[in-house]
Design an enzyme around this catalytic site. Structure first.
Site, PDB file in Angstrom:
ATOM      1  CG  HIS A 126      -2.152  -1.040   1.162  1.00  0.00           C
ATOM      2  ND1 HIS A 126      -2.678  -1.133   0.030  1.00  0.00           N
ATOM      3  CD2 HIS A 126      -2.349  -1.896   2.195  1.00  0.00           C
ATOM      4  CE1 HIS A 126      -3.731  -2.169   0.543  1.00  0.00           C
ATOM      5  NE2 HIS A 126      -3.401  -2.693   1.751  1.00  0.00           N
ATOM      6  CG  ASP A 163      -3.062  -8.285   0.415  1.00  0.00           C
ATOM      7  OD1 ASP A 163      -2.164  -8.673   1.511  1.00  0.00           O
ATOM      8  OD2 ASP A 163      -4.181  -7.842   0.910  1.00  0.00           O
ATOM      9  CG  HIS A 165      -6.632  -5.485   1.701  1.00  0.00           C
ATOM     10  ND1 HIS A 165      -6.044  -6.083   2.564  1.00  0.00           N
ATOM     11  CD2 HIS A 165      -7.844  -4.981   2.197  1.00  0.00           C
ATOM     12  CE1 HIS A 165      -6.818  -6.367   3.714  1.00  0.00           C
ATOM     13  NE2 HIS A 165      -7.998  -5.655   3.561  1.00  0.00           N
ATOM     14  CG  ASP A 247      -4.657 -10.233   3.394  1.00  0.00           C
ATOM     15  OD1 ASP A 247      -4.503 -10.452   2.122  1.00  0.00           O
ATOM     16  OD2 ASP A 247      -4.398  -8.979   3.836  1.00  0.00           O
TER      17      ASP A 247
END
Length: 310
Positions: A126, A163, A165, A247
């Site tokens: 991120h 991931d 995200h 995740d």
């Protein structure tokens, strides 16, 4: 594949407030699971040089993180954003995490191995050139990709983000550099709110595959096969980098996808096959998310074991 684990024990120095999801137990859970494997060769991470980090991050941003760590009192934290905290020793941990990814590239380019898994935190995908967010400080995957391009003279590299995200920070690199392809399979809507399918980069070098909550392994695999694999084949990268977040597991509290350990093993096998086909078997994976520690450990072990067996 001849596979390395680049271990960053300094990961434990990055302490976070009680109850924070990105805690040192994540590193310990993954490490315990990986040490049970017999195939990989282990090396300890070395800190990255500032010049290597500055290939992606601005000098001002690096100075802000250093200052935040330097001003943190013992047993206190400084907030860089709502979710991202640093302590006095965080900078050392972050530099070693970035260094792990660079060392992995150097060892593979030297012919020591085909693949590497970087066991390190804090995560990075991120982090944008001038901004920390989502638990992430230094974008190790982007730093390593630029190291492969600038130091080793490669012409094209790909980043694949699995991931749950979207890796907005890593996408920033592809949006600036046509030598980089970025592909992400992620839940949407979900933090950070980026990664729509119409974000396609400079020359179609960004491939986003947003998936609905509840997506299970068969549909996830189908999306990879139909959208990510052809894009990688067309781009023909000389090195593949993987943001290996776990995740998307069905037990993870941070997302709503429903993958299992076998799905992460399948992804590793597919990526290893693509690396063998286009990238001289060069593949580096970096740990990103994964917040249910038992599931994280099992998933990381399944992923690395699949690389060993590829």
């Amino acid at each position: 594949m001849r596979t390395l684990v680049i271990d960053n024990p300094a990961s434990r120095m990055h302490r976070v407030p009680p109850g924070h999801p990105e805690h040192e137990g994540r590193y310990l859970a993954a490490r315990d699971a990986l040490t049970a494997l017999t195939g990989p060769v282990w090396h300890e991470a070395r800190p990255a040089e500032t010049a290597s980090v500055e290939r992606f991050h601005t000098a001002d941003y690096i100075e802000r993180i250093r200052d935040a760590c330097d001003t943190a009192a013992a047993d206190e934290w400084v907030s860089l954003d709502l979710d991202t905290k640093v302590c006095r020793d965080t900078w050392r941990a972050a530099l070693a995490t970035a260094g792990a990814s660079i060392d992995a590239v150097d060892r593979i380019m030297a012919g020591e191995a085909d693949a590497a898994f970087c066991l390190a935190r804090p995560p990075g995908h991120h982090a944008e050139p001038d901004r920390a967010m989502g638990f992430c400080l230094l974008n190790s995957i982007a730093i390593a990709a630029l190291h492969a391009l600038e130091v080793h003279g490669l012409a094209r590299v790909a980043i694949v983000d699995i991931d749950v995200h979207h890796g907005n920070g890593s996408q920033c690199l592809a949006e600036l550099d046509t030598r980089v392809m970025f592909a992400s399979l992620h839940q949407s809507p979900l933090y950070p709110g980026t990664g729509s399918a119409d974000e396609t980069g400079l020359n179609g070098n960004v491939v986003n595959v947003p998936l609905m909550a509840g997506t299970q392994g068969p549909a996830w695999r189908d999306a990879f096969t139909r959208q990510v694999r052809p894009a990688l084949a067309a781009f023909r990268p000389e090195f593949i980098f993987v943001s290996a977040g776990f995740d998307a597991h069905e037990r993870d509290p941070a997302g709503g996808l429903a993958l299992l350990e076998a799905d992460f093993a399948w992804a590793a096998s597919q990526l290893a096959g693509l690396a063998a086909e286009f990238a001289s078997s060069r593949l580096v994976s970096v740990l990103e998310g994964g917040y249910d520690c038992p599931a994280l450990g099992r998933s990381a072990a399944a992923f690395v074991q699949a690389l060993v067996e590829a």
